[in-house]
Design a protein around this motif. Sequence first.
Motif, PDB file in Angstrom:
ATOM      1  N   PHE A  79       0.867  -1.181   0.000  1.00 10.45           N
ATOM      2  CA  PHE A  79       0.000   0.000   0.000  1.00 10.45           C
ATOM      3  C   PHE A  79       0.901   1.226   0.000  1.00 10.45           C
ATOM      4  CE2 PHE A  79      -0.074   1.218   4.627  1.00 10.45           C
ATOM      5  CZ  PHE A  79       0.603   0.131   5.150  1.00 10.45           C
ATOM      6  N   THR A  80       0.459   2.268  -0.656  1.00 12.35           N
ATOM      7  CA  THR A  80       1.390   3.360  -0.943  1.00 12.35           C
ATOM      8  C   THR A  80       1.709   4.215   0.289  1.00 12.35           C
ATOM      9  OG1 THR A  80      -0.336   4.915  -1.599  1.00 12.35           O
ATOM     10  CG2 THR A  80       0.562   3.503  -3.324  1.00 12.35           C
ATOM     11  N   HIS A  81       0.848   4.144   1.331  1.00  9.58           N
ATOM     12  CA  HIS A  81       1.162   4.897   2.541  1.00  9.58           C
ATOM     13  C   HIS A  81       2.104   4.127   3.461  1.00  9.58           C
ATOM     14  CE1 HIS A  81      -2.426   6.990   1.190  1.00  9.58           C
ATOM     15  NE2 HIS A  81      -2.105   7.979   1.994  1.00  9.58           N
ATOM     16  N   CYS A  82       2.515   2.973   3.023  1.00 10.55           N
ATOM     17  CA  CYS A  82       3.297   2.057   3.856  1.00 10.55           C
ATOM     18  C   CYS A  82       4.620   2.698   4.255  1.00 10.55           C
ATOM     19  CB  CYS A  82       3.531   0.791   3.051  1.00 10.55           C
ATOM     20  SG  CYS A  82       4.334  -0.521   3.927  1.00 10.55           S
ATOM     21  N   PRO A  83       4.880   2.773   5.562  1.00 13.77           N
ATOM     22  CA  PRO A  83       6.058   3.511   6.003  1.00 13.77           C
ATOM     23  C   PRO A  83       7.390   2.805   5.724  1.00 13.77           C
ATOM     24  CG  PRO A  83       4.903   2.566   7.877  1.00 13.77           C
ATOM     25  CD  PRO A  83       4.065   2.291   6.664  1.00 13.77           C
ATOM     26  N   SER A  84       7.447   1.484   5.938  1.00 17.98           N
ATOM     27  CA  SER A  84       8.768   0.873   5.815  1.00 17.98           C
ATOM     28  C   SER A  84       8.786  -0.436   5.037  1.00 17.98           C
ATOM     29  CB  SER A  84       9.364   0.647   7.201  1.00 17.98           C
ATOM     30  OG  SER A  84       8.539  -0.236   7.919  1.00 17.98           O
ATOM     31  N   ALA A  85       7.843  -1.327   5.345  1.00 17.61           N
ATOM     32  CA  ALA A  85       7.946  -2.667   4.775  1.00 17.61           C
ATOM     33  C   ALA A  85       7.765  -2.679   3.252  1.00 17.61           C
ATOM     34  CB  ALA A  85       6.934  -3.598   5.426  1.00 17.61           C
ATOM     35  N   CYS A  86       6.813  -1.878   2.744  1.00 17.67           N
ATOM     36  CA  CYS A  86       6.537  -1.934   1.306  1.00 17.67           C
ATOM     37  C   CYS A  86       7.673  -1.366   0.459  1.00 17.67           C
ATOM     38  CB  CYS A  86       5.214  -1.255   0.973  1.00 17.67           C
ATOM     39  SG  CYS A  86       3.874  -1.868   1.993  1.00 17.67           S
ATOM     40  N   PRO A  87       8.232  -0.208   0.877  1.00 15.98           N
ATOM     41  CA  PRO A  87       9.409   0.243   0.121  1.00 15.98           C
ATOM     42  C   PRO A  87      10.496  -0.826   0.077  1.00 15.98           C
ATOM     43  CG  PRO A  87       8.634   2.002   1.541  1.00 15.98           C
ATOM     44  CD  PRO A  87       7.816   0.780   1.865  1.00 15.98           C
ATOM     45  N   ILE A 159      -3.506  -9.697   6.217  1.00 17.73           N
ATOM     46  CA  ILE A 159      -3.590  -8.241   6.330  1.00 17.73           C
ATOM     47  C   ILE A 159      -4.435  -7.890   7.539  1.00 17.73           C
ATOM     48  CG2 ILE A 159      -4.333  -6.119   5.196  1.00 17.73           C
ATOM     49  CD1 ILE A 159      -4.113  -7.636   2.521  1.00 17.73           C
ATOM     50  N   LYS A 160      -3.880  -7.091   8.412  1.00 16.47           N
ATOM     51  CA  LYS A 160      -4.662  -6.653   9.575  1.00 16.47           C
ATOM     52  C   LYS A 160      -4.688  -5.133   9.599  1.00 16.47           C
ATOM     53  CE  LYS A 160      -4.656  -6.827  14.597  1.00 16.47           C
ATOM     54  NZ  LYS A 160      -3.813  -7.083  15.782  1.00 16.47           N
ATOM     55  N   PRO A 161      -5.884  -4.553   9.405  1.00 16.20           N
ATOM     56  CA  PRO A 161      -5.966  -3.093   9.419  1.00 16.20           C
ATOM     57  C   PRO A 161      -5.615  -2.552  10.804  1.00 16.20           C
ATOM     58  CG  PRO A 161      -8.000  -4.102   8.622  1.00 16.20           C
ATOM     59  CD  PRO A 161      -7.181  -5.188   9.213  1.00 16.20           C
ATOM     60  N   ASP A 168      -0.889  -4.145   9.359  1.00 14.51           N
ATOM     61  CA  ASP A 168       0.114  -5.165   9.619  1.00 14.51           C
ATOM     62  C   ASP A 168      -0.073  -6.180   8.514  1.00 14.51           C
ATOM     63  OD1 ASP A 168       1.752  -4.725  11.721  1.00 14.51           O
ATOM     64  OD2 ASP A 168       0.500  -5.714  13.220  1.00 14.51           O
ATOM     65  N   HIS A 169       0.994  -6.627   7.926  1.00 15.17           N
ATOM     66  CA  HIS A 169       0.804  -7.571   6.821  1.00 15.17           C
ATOM     67  C   HIS A 169       2.026  -8.452   6.670  1.00 15.17           C
ATOM     68  CE1 HIS A 169       3.497  -5.163   4.204  1.00 15.17           C
ATOM     69  NE2 HIS A 169       3.048  -4.184   4.955  1.00 15.17           N
ATOM     70  N   SER A 170       1.802  -9.629   6.127  1.00 11.67           N
ATOM     71  CA  SER A 170       2.932 -10.497   5.848  1.00 11.67           C
ATOM     72  C   SER A 170       3.545 -10.065   4.522  1.00 11.67           C
ATOM     73  CB  SER A 170       2.488 -11.954   5.802  1.00 11.67           C
ATOM     74  OG  SER A 170       1.357 -12.119   4.975  1.00 11.67           O
ATOM     75  N   ASN A 171       4.826 -10.270   4.386  1.00 10.44           N
ATOM     76  CA  ASN A 171       5.537  -9.830   3.188  1.00 10.44           C
ATOM     77  C   ASN A 171       5.904 -11.027   2.328  1.00 10.44           C
ATOM     78  OD1 ASN A 171       5.798  -6.910   3.602  1.00 10.44           O
ATOM     79  ND2 ASN A 171       6.855  -7.549   5.454  1.00 10.44           N
TER      80      ASN A 171
ATOM     81  N   GLY B 203       4.130 -11.198  11.127  1.00 15.22           N
ATOM     82  CA  GLY B 203       4.916 -10.274  11.917  1.00 15.22           C
ATOM     83  C   GLY B 203       6.096  -9.614  11.237  1.00 15.22           C
ATOM     84  N   GLU B 204       6.358  -9.936   9.981  1.00 18.56           N
ATOM     85  CA  GLU B 204       7.562  -9.361   9.368  1.00 18.56           C
ATOM     86  C   GLU B 204       7.511  -7.849   9.315  1.00 18.56           C
ATOM     87  OE1 GLU B 204       5.965 -11.829   7.860  1.00 18.56           O
ATOM     88  OE2 GLU B 204       7.368 -13.339   7.130  1.00 18.56           O
ATOM     89  N   SER B 205       6.313  -7.298   9.171  1.00 20.33           N
ATOM     90  CA  SER B 205       6.252  -5.863   8.956  1.00 20.33           C
ATOM     91  C   SER B 205       6.598  -5.085  10.218  1.00 20.33           C
ATOM     92  CB  SER B 205       4.887  -5.446   8.434  1.00 20.33           C
ATOM     93  OG  SER B 205       3.917  -5.668   9.422  1.00 20.33           O
ATOM     94  N   ARG B 206       6.432  -5.700  11.349  1.00 22.92           N
ATOM     95  CA  ARG B 206       6.726  -4.973  12.592  1.00 22.92           C
ATOM     96  C   ARG B 206       7.496  -5.854  13.556  1.00 22.92           C
ATOM     97  NH1 ARG B 206       2.120  -0.708  13.912  1.00 22.92           N
ATOM     98  NH2 ARG B 206       2.249   0.274  11.891  1.00 22.92           N
ATOM     99  N   ALA B 207       8.339  -6.691  13.057  1.00 25.23           N
ATOM    100  CA  ALA B 207       9.037  -7.682  13.865  1.00 25.23           C
ATOM    101  C   ALA B 207       7.989  -8.544  14.571  1.00 25.23           C
ATOM    102  CB  ALA B 207       9.961  -7.027  14.875  1.00 25.23           C
ATOM    103  N   ASP B 208       8.433  -9.532  15.295  1.00 26.17           N
ATOM    104  CA  ASP B 208       7.443 -10.422  15.911  1.00 26.17           C
ATOM    105  C   ASP B 208       7.027  -9.933  17.283  1.00 26.17           C
ATOM    106  OD1 ASP B 208       6.694 -12.476  14.105  1.00 26.17           O
ATOM    107  OD2 ASP B 208       8.773 -13.123  14.155  1.00 26.17           O
ATOM    108  N   THR B 209       6.461  -8.770  17.319  1.00 26.78           N
ATOM    109  CA  THR B 209       5.965  -8.261  18.587  1.00 26.78           C
ATOM    110  C   THR B 209       4.497  -8.626  18.696  1.00 26.78           C
ATOM    111  OG1 THR B 209       5.389  -6.210  17.526  1.00 26.78           O
ATOM    112  CG2 THR B 209       7.541  -6.312  18.582  1.00 26.78           C
ATOM    113  N   GLY B 210       3.801  -8.007  19.600  1.00 30.49           N
ATOM    114  CA  GLY B 210       2.359  -8.238  19.650  1.00 30.49           C
ATOM    115  C   GLY B 210       2.012  -9.467  20.437  1.00 30.49           C
ATOM    116  N   SER B 211       0.764  -9.791  20.416  1.00 34.64           N
ATOM    117  CA  SER B 211       0.262 -10.805  21.330  1.00 34.64           C
ATOM    118  C   SER B 211       0.491 -12.224  20.844  1.00 34.64           C
ATOM    119  CB  SER B 211      -1.229 -10.576  21.538  1.00 34.64           C
ATOM    120  OG  SER B 211      -1.858 -10.390  20.295  1.00 34.64           O
TER     121      SER B 211
END
Lengths: 204, 265
Positions: A79-87, A159-161, A168-171, B203-211
């Motif tokens: 998604f284009t607003h993605c701060p770090s993972a998508c770039p 994908i978790k809004p 939050d999303h898997s890559n 969890g890759e997008s934010r490391a494996d944190t969270g519940s």
Amino acid sequence: MKTMLKVTGFAVFTLLLFNCSNKTEQKSCCSIHESSHQAEADVSDVSLFLLQSQWENQAGKPRKLSYYKGKPTIAAMIFTHCPSACPRIVADIKNIESELNASGFNKIQYLLISMDPARDNPEKLQRFAEDFRLGENWELIRADQSSTAEIAQVLGVKIKPLSDGGFDHSNHIFLINSKGEIVQQLAGLSADPAEFIAECKNLQ
Amino acid sequence: MKTSFIILLIMLEGSANGLVAQHLPAKQPEMVIIPAGKYFPLFLDDEPTNLDSFLMDRLPVTNEDFNHFVTENPQWAKASVKRLFADENYLKHWDDKKPFGPHPAEAAVVNVSWFAALKYCECQGKRLPTTAEWEYAAEAGRNRPDGKNEPGFYNLLLEFMSEPLPEKLPPAGTTLLNYYGVWDIHGVVFEWTYDFNSALTTGESRADTGSGNALFCGGGSLQTRDPANYAAFLRHAMRTSLKAKNTVKSLGFRCVKDLKIENSR
């Protein structure tokens, strides 16, 4: 009494109208599937081209997934607003692209699928393509919420809004063959692409 | 004469809207209103979700309903469904000799994939409920919107869950009727939700944190907001274990609809 009759007539008419419009709504939903059913004959049981969803690309042109038939595709959800993972995912794909180009494998198309249909319109996608200097063989597409959820499920992207509008999303980076079948995936950011690249070369 | 015609019309309309025959679930309105509210997710570190009021199917989708859909949309028939959209157990209990196997036509349809459920609801001009919407509606007890404060309600749910799946599923509208008028949301069959597996990310997008880890590696339901609501924890565990093309003999679905026009897509 006459007025009453008129009112009743109107009520009946409205009821009928309501029922009819209900029916057509149902029919149109079902007939979309019906009409496209024929075109499915030549694709396999697990092809992404079976998805009938309507998409639009960064130029606002309508697309169906079967548009990407005939060439191997490297795809990811972003998604284009993605701060770090998508770039980073885009950077990973660009690295794969340059490695493939360097070895003369340049017939591959690149597809970024938006997971944020609410915010990613064609203009945003176009802007993203420019910002990341994506070549002409890249398409960025978006659809409605339900079609987006559907393709995420097909690809197995979770994908978790989040409350800030992000996700939050898997890559995952997917290699899809010319028939729409997923043949290889790369999970995680900055994963070793050697095997993935080898498979890309196999396909072309 | 004209007057009686009008009365007849009103009566017809009345019965269609379920104003008549209160005791027969099938004759009641198809959908009921779930009022706006706040859903507090199972896990402490997940933020509450504000929900607008919405309409929910009073009954789960039945074999009969689904058969009708399949007839109109043959690509969802047992024999022609694509493996991309449903595994090999899709509609497993349907049979040439006995249309719905051991189950009555009025029982909740099971062995359906998420993809099929999504399309079914779309074709009705409805949609699948989000997990927040479904769980919010399921919080209601028999007599009050907050089932957790209804004596014996949680125990009843656990009893339901500990029963083995019956050979023959009961007709829809016969297990439990909740405060909002929703039948069988607790009963013998689990239900698909729109975002069933978004609860846990890899969890890759934010490391494996969270519940995630604490919950599943021995954390049990202790990290949850309401450990007594073990039934909700079991549903969560079930959902996160599913893939969209899976079909399960104890998993069906129902649809919802936005109440506000401007909310609809």
